[in-house]
Design an enzyme around this catalytic site. Sequence first.
Site, PDB file in Angstrom:
ATOM      1  CE1 TYR A   1      -4.106  -1.780   0.430  1.00 38.16           C
ATOM      2  CE2 TYR A   1      -4.580   0.550   0.627  1.00 38.16           C
ATOM      3  CZ  TYR A   1      -5.005  -0.728   0.394  1.00 38.16           C
ATOM      4  OH  TYR A   1      -6.310  -0.969   0.120  1.00 38.16           O
TER       5      TYR A   1
ATOM      6  CE  LYS B   1       0.560 -17.912   0.699  1.00 34.96           C
ATOM      7  NZ  LYS B   1      -0.481 -18.947   0.717  1.00 34.96           N
TER       8      LYS B   1
ATOM      9  CG  ASP C   1      -3.570 -19.399   2.002  1.00 32.96           C
ATOM     10  OD1 ASP C   1      -3.064 -19.210   3.118  1.00 32.96           O
ATOM     11  OD2 ASP C   1      -3.052 -20.126   1.138  1.00 32.96           O
TER      12      ASP C   1
ATOM     13  CG  ASP D   1      -8.000  -2.894   1.792  1.00 30.96           C
ATOM     14  OD1 ASP D   1      -8.910  -2.234   2.306  1.00 30.96           O
ATOM     15  OD2 ASP D   1      -7.818  -2.960   0.565  1.00 30.96           O
TER      16      ASP D   1
END
Length: 370
Positions: free
Chosen positions: A125, A192, A226, A250
């Site tokens: 971002y 992740k 995930d 987000d």
Amino acid sequence: MTQHIVTLIPGDGIGPETSAAMKRVVEASGADILWEEVPAGAACIEEFGTPLPAHTLEAIKRNKVAIKGPVTTPVGTGFRSVNVALRKELSLYANVRPIFSLPGTGARYEGVDLVIIRENTEGLYAGIEFERGSEGAKKLIALCEEEGVGKLPHNAGFSIKSISVTASENIVRYAFEYALEHGRHKVTAVHKANIMKYSDGLYLQVARDVAAEYAGRVEFEERIVDAFCMNMVMNPAQFDVVVLPNLYGDIASDLAAGLIGGLGLAPGANIGKDYAVFEAVHGSAPDIAGQNKANPTAEILSAAMMLDHLGEHEAANRIYDAVQAVYSRGEHVTADIRKVGLEQTENANPATCTEFTDALVEELKRKETL
Ligand code: NAI
């Protein structure tokens, strides 16, 4: 009663409608707020040559606390996001998004009560990007080849993801302190790190180090992003405080809002050491702007968070109670609400934004006279 001066940015799209509703409800809550209204967003580019005029930023710095409606950000081209600029300029490093079930919303889940804490200043971002074919992009491609880390396609654009020890430590510590302060028992760090070892891996290492300092006081767990999404859909009630890097936060916020009945119900706050800017999770909803259809609940609940931040707990609680009461009765809910339930297909007679707000103000006044 203390008077507080608060900067108000109505924003674009449905922003002016939800902000007007929010102001009425805050006034009815009994809090004494003096609003300093300033512009931001697409609408002020013509007048000021920028979506974020200097006097808007100065007003937030002067008053320390602001509430804003959503601001439209063009996709792909045009100006960078006002929200990202504000978060950077004011070092609003923590984005706090409580997600809780309200009665009578026809939502897919009941009993959800979790808080998403999103890192707000870095990651993908941060807006550090190289356009396809630019000199910067060519140098990056050459650097990766030189370093032997991989061959990048020559016709690609690039967005840099950086994760720092400082920002990771700030956000994870914020999450643990938030948990302690709000009587919550568990922090889940989402990542992740199995794939992005030098960015998410670093974040996870910092999260583990910080968590060790809170051992015995707040429980800690880790989830890969995930699997976390799947877990949220399977059983959101298992989560308490969830801390995530910027982009995951987000996405997870909108997912979480969907579990409790939609974006119209999800409030938020951007918190830094010196300033705080409160805003709903949702965007400017151009599809329903100017039609008096918007659900102002998210901005109203953001205002309740703001009142808590200002120490006006009684006024904040009055708003939370009134929102609960109006949804429990279910007579005045906006069009977005009844559509979200699995069994409910239509909200045959939805309330307008104004009618919903009238019902809330009425409820607050009724309580006042009891
Ligand atoms: P969005 O959140 O504006 O709308 C998504 C869907 O949810 C639309 O169907 C909309 O009608 C509905 N919706 C959203 N808020 C609602 C409300 N309060 N009441 C009833 N229905 C509501 O997301 P979208 O369409 O992706 O973005 C539109 C614009 O908003 C974009 O320019 C985006 O960059 C900007 N945006 C701004 C944010 C901010 O200022 N904080 C946050 C997210 C997006």
